[in-house]
Design a protein around this motif. Sequence first.
Motif, PDB file in Angstrom:
ATOM      1  N   LEU A 235       0.834  -1.416   0.175  1.00  0.00           N
ATOM      2  CA  LEU A 235       0.050  -0.041  -0.131  1.00  0.00           C
ATOM      3  C   LEU A 235       0.831   1.528   0.070  1.00  0.00           C
ATOM      4  CD1 LEU A 235      -2.778  -1.049   2.646  1.00  0.00           C
ATOM      5  CD2 LEU A 235      -2.976  -0.991  -0.003  1.00  0.00           C
ATOM      6  N   LEU A 236       2.224   1.218   0.060  1.00  0.00           N
ATOM      7  CA  LEU A 236       3.005   2.176   0.111  1.00  0.00           C
ATOM      8  C   LEU A 236       3.806   2.501  -1.215  1.00  0.00           C
ATOM      9  CD1 LEU A 236       4.456   1.821   3.840  1.00  0.00           C
ATOM     10  CD2 LEU A 236       2.826   3.891   3.073  1.00  0.00           C
ATOM     11  N   GLY A 237       3.638   1.665  -2.167  1.00  0.00           N
ATOM     12  CA  GLY A 237       4.617   1.812  -3.178  1.00  0.00           C
ATOM     13  C   GLY A 237       5.794   0.958  -3.145  1.00  0.00           C
ATOM     14  N   ARG A 238       6.104   0.734  -4.422  1.00  0.00           N
ATOM     15  CA  ARG A 238       7.613  -0.418  -4.385  1.00  0.00           C
ATOM     16  C   ARG A 238       8.923   0.552  -4.480  1.00  0.00           C
ATOM     17  NH1 ARG A 238       3.160  -2.897  -6.224  1.00  0.00           N
ATOM     18  NH2 ARG A 238       2.820  -4.943  -5.484  1.00  0.00           N
ATOM     19  N   THR A 239       8.784   1.805  -4.811  1.00  0.00           N
ATOM     20  CA  THR A 239       9.973   2.537  -5.079  1.00  0.00           C
ATOM     21  C   THR A 239       9.900   3.813  -3.868  1.00  0.00           C
ATOM     22  OG1 THR A 239       9.306   3.825  -6.828  1.00  0.00           O
ATOM     23  CG2 THR A 239      10.410   1.573  -7.309  1.00  0.00           C
ATOM     24  N   VAL A 240      11.086   4.287  -3.917  1.00  0.00           N
ATOM     25  CA  VAL A 240      11.056   5.621  -3.246  1.00  0.00           C
ATOM     26  C   VAL A 240      10.013   6.735  -4.068  1.00  0.00           C
ATOM     27  CG1 VAL A 240      12.366   7.610  -2.625  1.00  0.00           C
ATOM     28  CG2 VAL A 240      13.331   5.512  -2.263  1.00  0.00           C
TER      29      VAL A 240
ATOM     30  N   GLN B  82       2.099  12.067  -1.436  1.00  0.00           N
ATOM     31  CA  GLN B  82       1.449  13.363  -1.717  1.00  0.00           C
ATOM     32  C   GLN B  82      -0.060  13.465  -1.963  1.00  0.00           C
ATOM     33  OE1 GLN B  82       2.897  15.182  -5.892  1.00  0.00           O
ATOM     34  NE2 GLN B  82       1.177  14.163  -6.588  1.00  0.00           N
ATOM     35  N   TRP B  83      -0.579  12.131  -2.700  1.00  0.00           N
ATOM     36  CA  TRP B  83      -1.898  12.017  -2.642  1.00  0.00           C
ATOM     37  C   TRP B  83      -2.806  11.886  -1.227  1.00  0.00           C
ATOM     38  CZ3 TRP B  83      -4.592  13.886  -6.443  1.00  0.00           C
ATOM     39  CH2 TRP B  83      -4.001  14.400  -7.595  1.00  0.00           C
ATOM     40  N   LEU B  84      -1.898  11.305  -0.370  1.00  0.00           N
ATOM     41  CA  LEU B  84      -2.790  11.257   0.808  1.00  0.00           C
ATOM     42  C   LEU B  84      -2.662  12.433   1.557  1.00  0.00           C
ATOM     43  CD1 LEU B  84      -0.755   8.162   2.900  1.00  0.00           C
ATOM     44  CD2 LEU B  84      -3.266   8.508   2.710  1.00  0.00           C
ATOM     45  N   GLU B  85      -1.853  13.367   1.323  1.00  0.00           N
ATOM     46  CA  GLU B  85      -1.694  14.658   1.846  1.00  0.00           C
ATOM     47  C   GLU B  85      -3.033  15.491   1.165  1.00  0.00           C
ATOM     48  OE1 GLU B  85       0.162  16.255   4.209  1.00  0.00           O
ATOM     49  OE2 GLU B  85       0.411  14.183   4.861  1.00  0.00           O
TER      50      GLU B  85
ATOM     51  N   SER C 108      -3.812   7.795 -15.131  1.00  0.00           N
ATOM     52  CA  SER C 108      -3.294   6.981 -14.038  1.00  0.00           C
ATOM     53  C   SER C 108      -4.406   6.003 -13.538  1.00  0.00           C
ATOM     54  CB  SER C 108      -2.468   7.786 -13.085  1.00  0.00           C
ATOM     55  OG  SER C 108      -2.053   6.976 -11.981  1.00  0.00           O
ATOM     56  N   LYS C 109      -4.275   4.755 -13.442  1.00  0.00           N
ATOM     57  CA  LYS C 109      -5.396   4.113 -12.974  1.00  0.00           C
ATOM     58  C   LYS C 109      -5.846   4.421 -11.468  1.00  0.00           C
ATOM     59  CE  LYS C 109      -6.660  -0.699 -12.327  1.00  0.00           C
ATOM     60  NZ  LYS C 109      -6.246  -2.117 -12.738  1.00  0.00           N
ATOM     61  N   TYR C 110      -4.751   4.473 -10.696  1.00  0.00           N
ATOM     62  CA  TYR C 110      -5.072   5.069  -9.273  1.00  0.00           C
ATOM     63  C   TYR C 110      -4.330   6.343  -9.241  1.00  0.00           C
ATOM     64  CZ  TYR C 110      -6.496   0.086  -8.825  1.00  0.00           C
ATOM     65  OH  TYR C 110      -6.908  -1.032  -8.899  1.00  0.00           O
ATOM     66  N   LEU C 111      -4.444   6.953  -7.967  1.00  0.00           N
ATOM     67  CA  LEU C 111      -4.020   8.439  -7.643  1.00  0.00           C
ATOM     68  C   LEU C 111      -2.467   8.304  -7.800  1.00  0.00           C
ATOM     69  CD1 LEU C 111      -6.645   9.673  -5.353  1.00  0.00           C
ATOM     70  CD2 LEU C 111      -6.343  10.483  -7.338  1.00  0.00           C
ATOM     71  N   ALA C 112      -1.978   7.558  -7.222  1.00  0.00           N
ATOM     72  CA  ALA C 112      -0.401   7.312  -6.936  1.00  0.00           C
ATOM     73  C   ALA C 112       0.373   6.591  -8.136  1.00  0.00           C
ATOM     74  CB  ALA C 112      -0.099   6.926  -5.500  1.00  0.00           C
TER      75      ALA C 112
ATOM     76  N   SER D  17      -1.090   0.979  -9.317  1.00  0.00           N
ATOM     77  CA  SER D  17      -1.491   0.111  -8.288  1.00  0.00           C
ATOM     78  C   SER D  17      -2.228   0.885  -6.911  1.00  0.00           C
ATOM     79  CB  SER D  17      -0.220  -0.447  -7.395  1.00  0.00           C
ATOM     80  OG  SER D  17       0.703  -1.195  -8.481  1.00  0.00           O
ATOM     81  N   PHE D  18      -3.285   0.183  -6.595  1.00  0.00           N
ATOM     82  CA  PHE D  18      -4.093   0.530  -5.402  1.00  0.00           C
ATOM     83  C   PHE D  18      -3.035   0.919  -4.119  1.00  0.00           C
ATOM     84  CE2 PHE D  18      -6.509  -0.480  -1.437  1.00  0.00           C
ATOM     85  CZ  PHE D  18      -7.579   0.376  -1.665  1.00  0.00           C
ATOM     86  N   SER D  19      -3.119   1.895  -3.624  1.00  0.00           N
ATOM     87  CA  SER D  19      -2.399   2.258  -2.176  1.00  0.00           C
ATOM     88  C   SER D  19      -3.162   2.955  -1.043  1.00  0.00           C
ATOM     89  CB  SER D  19      -1.416   3.309  -2.727  1.00  0.00           C
ATOM     90  OG  SER D  19      -2.065   4.613  -3.059  1.00  0.00           O
ATOM     91  N   LEU D  20      -2.670   3.417  -0.134  1.00  0.00           N
ATOM     92  CA  LEU D  20      -3.358   4.229   0.924  1.00  0.00           C
ATOM     93  C   LEU D  20      -3.792   5.395   0.460  1.00  0.00           C
ATOM     94  CD1 LEU D  20      -0.575   4.020   3.930  1.00  0.00           C
ATOM     95  CD2 LEU D  20      -2.573   2.410   3.524  1.00  0.00           C
ATOM     96  N   ALA D  21      -3.152   6.012  -0.855  1.00  0.00           N
ATOM     97  CA  ALA D  21      -3.861   7.165  -1.305  1.00  0.00           C
ATOM     98  C   ALA D  21      -5.268   7.033  -1.758  1.00  0.00           C
ATOM     99  CB  ALA D  21      -2.889   7.605  -2.266  1.00  0.00           C
ATOM    100  N   ASP D  22      -5.584   5.773  -2.681  1.00  0.00           N
ATOM    101  CA  ASP D  22      -6.797   5.464  -2.620  1.00  0.00           C
ATOM    102  C   ASP D  22      -7.693   5.058  -1.601  1.00  0.00           C
ATOM    103  OD1 ASP D  22      -6.217   5.484  -5.811  1.00  0.00           O
ATOM    104  OD2 ASP D  22      -4.842   4.052  -4.899  1.00  0.00           O
ATOM    105  N   LEU D  23      -7.309   4.275  -0.647  1.00  0.00           N
ATOM    106  CA  LEU D  23      -8.025   3.364   0.405  1.00  0.00           C
ATOM    107  C   LEU D  23      -8.346   4.655   1.276  1.00  0.00           C
ATOM    108  CD1 LEU D  23      -6.568   0.693   2.576  1.00  0.00           C
ATOM    109  CD2 LEU D  23      -7.398   2.920   3.700  1.00  0.00           C
ATOM    110  N   SER D  24      -7.794   5.782   1.666  1.00  0.00           N
ATOM    111  CA  SER D  24      -8.091   6.704   2.553  1.00  0.00           C
ATOM    112  C   SER D  24      -9.210   7.724   2.022  1.00  0.00           C
ATOM    113  CB  SER D  24      -7.015   7.968   2.421  1.00  0.00           C
ATOM    114  OG  SER D  24      -7.008   8.645   3.753  1.00  0.00           O
ATOM    115  N   HIS D  25      -9.657   7.521   0.727  1.00  0.00           N
ATOM    116  CA  HIS D  25     -10.907   8.314   0.232  1.00  0.00           C
ATOM    117  C   HIS D  25     -12.299   7.686   0.690  1.00  0.00           C
ATOM    118  CE1 HIS D  25      -7.948  10.361  -2.030  1.00  0.00           C
ATOM    119  NE2 HIS D  25      -8.675  11.308  -2.241  1.00  0.00           N
TER     120      HIS D  25
END
Length: 215
Positions: free
Chosen positions: A84-89, A97-100, A153-157, A160-168
């Motif tokens: 949920l956090l991404g696979r690279t820095v 960014q999108w969580l913010e 982009s398929k998802y915000l970040a 892949s689905f991530s916390l950025a999407d989940l938080s919404h």
Amino acid sequence: MVVKVYGPAYASPKRVITCLVEKEIEYEVVHVNLFKGENTTPQYLQLQPFGVLPVIQDGDYTLYESRAIIRYYAEKYKTQGTELLGRTVEERGLVEQWLEVEAHNFHPPLDDLVIHVLFDGKKGVTPDEKRIKEDEEKLARVLDVYEQRLSTSKYLAGDSFSLADLSHLPFGHYLVTSLGKEYMIRERKHVSRWWDDISNRPSWKKVLHLYPPPV
């Protein structure tokens, strides 16, 4: 050790529980009734001094603020369940960014609508149409930015689905159901596609089934 989550019926705790389900982390819930003021008892204020939801207890570790909690568990159990956090820095940077963006742009006007229209309405407060219109206009501008982003982009970040999407999910659910403003999603093609994707994840469906919203 089983994670204890307080207040599962409400939106922000659902953000946490959905993350725990995605990460395949065992948890239990403690129900807290805001309408009865159970969040203002001395016992609860020892856990969360501001009297808001959620708070978690994980052994002798206590943490509050839902976005802090989901970041914590996504990092602690990074190799378990859904990444949920991404696979690279760089991916992590976009997730953050999108969580913010969600916290500071999407959430405030929608949270105000939920409080004013649903919770205040339940207390018999007459809706302020000017306030509602202003919140809707602010939210529409945010969703226009999302529409542009999700057109490429398929998802915000990223892909892949991530916390950025989940938080919404928790407050987005209020938008399309109790608030009766699903049109704000549907009139934006790419936002609509994205919402259908994330809101149909098994984790979210499970959380909604187990813990129906109070309003």
